[in-house]
Design a protein around this motif. Structure first.
Motif, PDB file in Angstrom:
ATOM      1  N   VAL A 439       0.856  -1.191   0.000  1.00 50.06           N
ATOM      2  CA  VAL A 439       0.000   0.000   0.000  1.00 50.06           C
ATOM      3  C   VAL A 439       0.891   1.241   0.000  1.00 50.06           C
ATOM      4  CG1 VAL A 439      -1.783   1.275   1.252  1.00 50.06           C
ATOM      5  CG2 VAL A 439      -1.822  -1.232   1.232  1.00 50.06           C
ATOM      6  N   LYS A 440       0.700   2.115  -0.965  1.00 50.71           N
ATOM      7  CA  LYS A 440       1.505   3.336  -1.033  1.00 50.71           C
ATOM      8  C   LYS A 440       1.193   4.259   0.141  1.00 50.71           C
ATOM      9  CE  LYS A 440       2.039   3.266  -6.072  1.00 50.71           C
ATOM     10  NZ  LYS A 440       1.774   3.985  -7.348  1.00 50.71           N
ATOM     11  N   GLU A 441       2.182   5.069   0.501  1.00 49.56           N
ATOM     12  CA  GLU A 441       2.067   5.947   1.671  1.00 49.56           C
ATOM     13  C   GLU A 441       0.810   6.826   1.614  1.00 49.56           C
ATOM     14  OE1 GLU A 441       3.642   6.315   4.486  1.00 49.56           O
ATOM     15  OE2 GLU A 441       5.225   4.823   4.152  1.00 49.56           O
ATOM     16  N   GLN A 442       0.485   7.331   0.427  1.00 50.28           N
ATOM     17  CA  GLN A 442      -0.644   8.258   0.329  1.00 50.28           C
ATOM     18  C   GLN A 442      -1.992   7.582   0.543  1.00 50.28           C
ATOM     19  OE1 GLN A 442       1.476   7.483  -2.151  1.00 50.28           O
ATOM     20  NE2 GLN A 442       0.511   7.554  -4.195  1.00 50.28           N
ATOM     21  N   HIS A 443      -2.002   6.245   0.555  1.00 52.63           N
ATOM     22  CA  HIS A 443      -3.257   5.521   0.754  1.00 52.63           C
ATOM     23  C   HIS A 443      -3.348   4.880   2.138  1.00 52.63           C
ATOM     24  CE1 HIS A 443      -4.138   6.167  -3.398  1.00 52.63           C
ATOM     25  NE2 HIS A 443      -3.155   5.407  -3.841  1.00 52.63           N
ATOM     26  N   ARG A 444      -2.404   5.182   3.015  1.00 51.02           N
ATOM     27  CA  ARG A 444      -2.366   4.479   4.300  1.00 51.02           C
ATOM     28  C   ARG A 444      -3.247   5.116   5.371  1.00 51.02           C
ATOM     29  NH1 ARG A 444       3.733   1.952   5.097  1.00 51.02           N
ATOM     30  NH2 ARG A 444       3.809   0.919   3.050  1.00 51.02           N
ATOM     31  N   VAL A 445      -3.826   6.257   5.067  1.00 47.28           N
ATOM     32  CA  VAL A 445      -4.817   6.875   5.944  1.00 47.28           C
ATOM     33  C   VAL A 445      -6.047   7.173   5.100  1.00 47.28           C
ATOM     34  CG1 VAL A 445      -5.397   8.794   7.473  1.00 47.28           C
ATOM     35  CG2 VAL A 445      -3.045   7.922   7.398  1.00 47.28           C
ATOM     36  N   VAL A 446      -7.186   6.619   5.495  1.00 49.00           N
ATOM     37  CA  VAL A 446      -8.444   6.900   4.807  1.00 49.00           C
ATOM     38  C   VAL A 446      -9.479   7.267   5.865  1.00 49.00           C
ATOM     39  CG1 VAL A 446     -10.307   5.988   3.366  1.00 49.00           C
ATOM     40  CG2 VAL A 446      -7.935   5.293   2.926  1.00 49.00           C
ATOM     41  N   GLU A 447     -10.116   8.409   5.664  1.00 47.10           N
ATOM     42  CA  GLU A 447     -11.224   8.832   6.522  1.00 47.10           C
ATOM     43  C   GLU A 447     -12.386   9.175   5.609  1.00 47.10           C
ATOM     44  OE1 GLU A 447     -12.119  12.527   9.496  1.00 47.10           O
ATOM     45  OE2 GLU A 447     -10.327  11.323   9.957  1.00 47.10           O
ATOM     46  N   ASP A 544     -21.624   6.694   8.622  1.00 47.28           N
ATOM     47  CA  ASP A 544     -20.675   6.891   9.722  1.00 47.28           C
ATOM     48  C   ASP A 544     -19.296   7.170   9.152  1.00 47.28           C
ATOM     49  OD1 ASP A 544     -22.657   6.281  11.553  1.00 47.28           O
ATOM     50  OD2 ASP A 544     -21.913   4.267  12.002  1.00 47.28           O
ATOM     51  N   ILE A 545     -18.584   8.101   9.723  1.00 49.63           N
ATOM     52  CA  ILE A 545     -17.217   8.362   9.268  1.00 49.63           C
ATOM     53  C   ILE A 545     -16.275   7.350   9.920  1.00 49.63           C
ATOM     54  CG2 ILE A 545     -15.341  10.041   9.147  1.00 49.63           C
ATOM     55  CD1 ILE A 545     -17.805  10.719   7.454  1.00 49.63           C
ATOM     56  N   ILE A 546     -15.567   6.619   9.079  1.00 51.27           N
ATOM     57  CA  ILE A 546     -14.614   5.604   9.541  1.00 51.27           C
ATOM     58  C   ILE A 546     -13.210   6.139   9.290  1.00 51.27           C
ATOM     59  CG2 ILE A 546     -13.804   3.228   9.290  1.00 51.27           C
ATOM     60  CD1 ILE A 546     -16.677   3.425  10.293  1.00 51.27           C
ATOM     61  N   ARG A 547     -12.354   6.015  10.294  1.00 45.84           N
ATOM     62  CA  ARG A 547     -10.948   6.394  10.133  1.00 45.84           C
ATOM     63  C   ARG A 547     -10.084   5.141  10.245  1.00 45.84           C
ATOM     64  NH1 ARG A 547      -7.672  10.756   9.917  1.00 45.84           N
ATOM     65  NH2 ARG A 547      -5.521  10.514  10.695  1.00 45.84           N
ATOM     66  N   LEU A 548      -9.368   4.864   9.173  1.00 44.92           N
ATOM     67  CA  LEU A 548      -8.401   3.764   9.131  1.00 44.92           C
ATOM     68  C   LEU A 548      -7.033   4.390   8.922  1.00 44.92           C
ATOM     69  CD1 LEU A 548      -7.683   0.750   8.995  1.00 44.92           C
ATOM     70  CD2 LEU A 548      -8.235   0.800   6.559  1.00 44.92           C
ATOM     71  N   ASP A 549      -6.196   4.295   9.930  1.00 41.99           N
ATOM     72  CA  ASP A 549      -4.894   4.971   9.921  1.00 41.99           C
ATOM     73  C   ASP A 549      -3.818   3.941  10.231  1.00 41.99           C
ATOM     74  OD1 ASP A 549      -2.581   6.432  10.492  1.00 41.99           O
ATOM     75  OD2 ASP A 549      -3.698   8.123  11.343  1.00 41.99           O
ATOM     76  N   ALA A 550      -3.084   3.538   9.179  1.00 37.62           N
ATOM     77  CA  ALA A 550      -2.054   2.513   9.351  1.00 37.62           C
ATOM     78  C   ALA A 550      -0.909   3.029  10.210  1.00 37.62           C
ATOM     79  CB  ALA A 550      -1.532   2.067   7.985  1.00 37.62           C
TER      80      ALA A 550
END
Length: 638
Positions: A439-447, A544-550
């Motif tokens: 997974v590229k760095e720019q995709h490792r946080v999705v909110e 619902d807002i989901i935050r996935l932060d690697a």
């Protein structure tokens, strides 16, 4: 070099945590050991049944109860390319064992199902449970108590873990694993992924897709990408259960057969009767389990082993969890780039230096335990070698000092990444595994807003209808082991990859699996506990807002606590996943299976011998099926 402090600390914690169950396991192992050959405890009638159909010379050796007998347990079938080569292995093994004065018997076969065939089909819901079925089949094969060691023939996803779990329940017997090897390289994995994404977009025909797939999967041997099957092979190398360098030698070659002969004769050598007794229950210990985790992380291996390695360890009385994976991942460098974490396949990886190169680099960096038991009996460094043939004579050389291709394999001093790329994420949605090495760095946080789905089909219908051209987190529910057997969800991968390539911020959160082919889309998988075990994933609602932060290890629904705790669990009709394609036969598994973080296992940890059988930690009496053996034990317990 001294052992890395984190590796030592994790190992010490596992030893302490496992002390009661590991002690019970070793006591069971010692109780099962007998003086002389195992079959010496059998009656004359038992023995006569055990070798009635055998050739006269072999029968004589078995009758004398002096020479060891080696069990062959095989996952052969001729439909699946990875296991098709095993059809002639038993005759090679029997002759090799005869040549050193012992006997080999084909003890039994196990199922071998292919996730590649069942992907997106009802049969995939039997896949995870096939692991424990294979373990039980292995136990049945060994139950005749005729054997002094075992040779285990298997390659793919659930097969090797199942064989090893079964072997560990006969841990007083030595065990060697005998692979078939990968098929030769076909169409590149990069091209295969491109065609799959075009097909998902409707820009390639079914005929074009089939030609592409046939170009990739084209002959005997395992698939050449680095999924669970080939991760299995690397782990057997790191645990010292293979002849060194056996993992990635292609089928039907003289070298492959020579390694099979060597494994067969080594199995005889490490029986109790030959004075160099190395039972598998002593090979698989806390240190070897840590070595397996490190090897998995350093090569970017399959996330499925956050289940399977946990279950394997459990079978030997060893308790590991995702915190152990997470802490080791932070200090283990990524040394290999193999598809889906790169463009190379396992044949390219092996040519560049293979598992032996990685193992030596990690040993030299203080990231592996060198002082472990292996089938060679002299520590892990002896396995940092690759095999060769010279005039039909098998020999080994030290693994190459320099990588043959730095785009595929690197030294520990110059890794692809400083960490193993497999992390634990957690929050109010539970605990989950995330593989970020591809997974590229720019995709490792999705909110982004949640969109909930109860099946892959629901998701694909929405995608094909054009309703998913937006930023979102797909929350795929009711995919855990209790719900429907925890199938892999690869049907989602091309669609999510297309959306990401189009500039959308997307991610997947699920209590299902994505396995070793997990790719470039951020995915929090194996969410535990699952909904049917009271897990919070069933509280998520669309929007619902989901935050996935690697980076922060976060898996969070950004919902006020008062609103969150006031919600009722979502429900779904799971009956369509419980009927048809044999799924009715697996209802017992769904009722007693433990949580994903405990390996999604259906068997208990070893405990001291007693008159009652312990219930699985993840199961209480309210979960027991009426009329089952467990129900009887609950009612009969004093």
């Amino acid at each position: 070099m001294a052992l890395h402090s984190v590796v030592q600390a994790v190992t010490d914690r596992i030893v302490k945590r496992s002390r009661p169950s590991r002690g019970a396991y070793l006591a069971h192992l010692d109780a099962a050991r007998v003086q002389g050959v195992q079959r010496s405890t059998l009656s004359c009638t038992n023995l006569a049944h055990g070798f009635a159909a055998f050739p006269a010379n072999d029968k004589l050796k078995l009758k004398e109860t002096k020479k060891p007998s080696i069990a062959i347990v095989s996952s052969y079938n001729d439909m699946l390319s990875a296991h098709q080569p095993f059809h002639y292995f038993p005759e090679v093994i029997k002759q090799a064992v005869r040549d050193v004065g012992a006997v080999a018997q084909f003890a039994g076969g196990t199922p071998a199902m292919c996730d590649g065939v069942t992907q997106g089909q009802p049969g995939m819901e039997l896949s995870l449970f096939s692991r424990d079925t294979i373990a039980m089949s292995t136990a049945i094969a060994l139950s005749h108590n005729m054997f002094d060691a075992g040779l285990y023939l298997g390659v793919c996803d659930k097969i090797v873990p199942g064989l090893l779990i079964g072997a560990l329940h006969f841990g007083h017997l030595p065990a060697i694993f005998v692979p078939a090897g990968p098929m030769t390289s076909g169409i590149s994995n990069k091209e295969k992924a491109r065609i799959r994404q075009l097909y998902a977009q409707g820009k390639a025909t079914r005929e074009e897709l089939l030609e592409c797939e046939m170009g990739s999967y084209h002959g005997a041997g395992t698939c050449t990408f680095y999924g669970t099957a080939n991760s299995n092979q690397v782990l057997m190398e790191f645990m010292g259960l293979h002849m060194p360098g056996a993992a990635f030698i292609t089928p039907g070659t003289p070298l492959r057969d020579a390694l099979t002969v060597a494994a067969s004769q080594r199995a005889v050598a490490i029986t109790q009767q030959n004075g160099n007794y190395i039972p598998v229950g002593h090979v698989v210990d806390e240190k070897s389990i840590v070595n397996a985790v490190v090897g998995l992380l350093a090569t970017g291996g399959s996330t499925n082993h956050t289940l399977h390695l946990v279950a394997i360890a459990r079978a030997a009385g060893i308790v590991i969890d995702w915190d152990d994976f997470n802490e080791l991942s932070a200090v283990v460098p990524l040394l290999a780039r193999i598809y889906p974490n790169g463009d190379a396949d396992v044949n390219h990886f092996n040519a560049a230096g293979g598992p032996g190169f990685v193992m030596r680099e990690l040993l030299d960096a203080g990231l592996l335990h060198e002082d472990v038991n292996t089938i060679l009996g002299n520590g892990l460094r002896a396995h940092c070698a690759e095999p060769f043939l010279d005039d039909d004579k098998l020999y080994w050389k030290d693994s190459p000092a320099v990588s043959g291709d730095l785009d595929v394999l690197r030294p520990a001093s110059a890794p692809f990444a400083p960490d193993g790329g497999m992390i634990l994420v957690k929050g109010n949605l539970g605990r989950a595994v995330m593989k970020v090495s591809a997974v590229k760095e720019q995709h490792r946080v999705v909110e982004a807003p949640a969109l909930t789905f109860n099946s892959q089909e629901d998701f694909m219908h929405a995608y094909q209808a054009g309703r998913l051209d937006r930023d979102f987190v797909a929350v795929l529910r009711f995919q855990g082991p209790r719900a429907n057997g925890m199938p892999e969800l690869h049907a989602l991968t091309p669609a999510l990859a297309n959306l990401q390539d189009a500039g959308r911020h997307v991610a997947l959160v699920t209590d299902g699996r994505m396995s070793g082919a997990s790719g470039k889309v951020p995915s929090a998988i194996h969410v535990s506990p699952e909904i049917l075990a009271g897990g919070p994933l069933g509280l998520v609602r669309d929007g619902d807002i989901i935050r996935l932060d690697a980076g922060m290890g976060t898996l969070q629904a950004l919902v006020p606590d008062a609103v969150w705790h006031a919600r009722a669990q979502a429900t779904a009709d799971m009956s369509p996943s419980h009927i048809g394609m044999g799924r009715e036969l697996f209802s017992m598994f769904r009722h007693v299976v433990g949580p994903a973080e405990q390996g999604a296992a259906t068997f208990p940890l070893p405990s001291p011998m007693s008159t009652t059988v312990p219930l699985h930690e993840g199961v209480d009496s309210g979960d027991i099926m009426p009329g089952s053996d467990e129900d009887f034990l609950v009612k009969a317990a004093p």
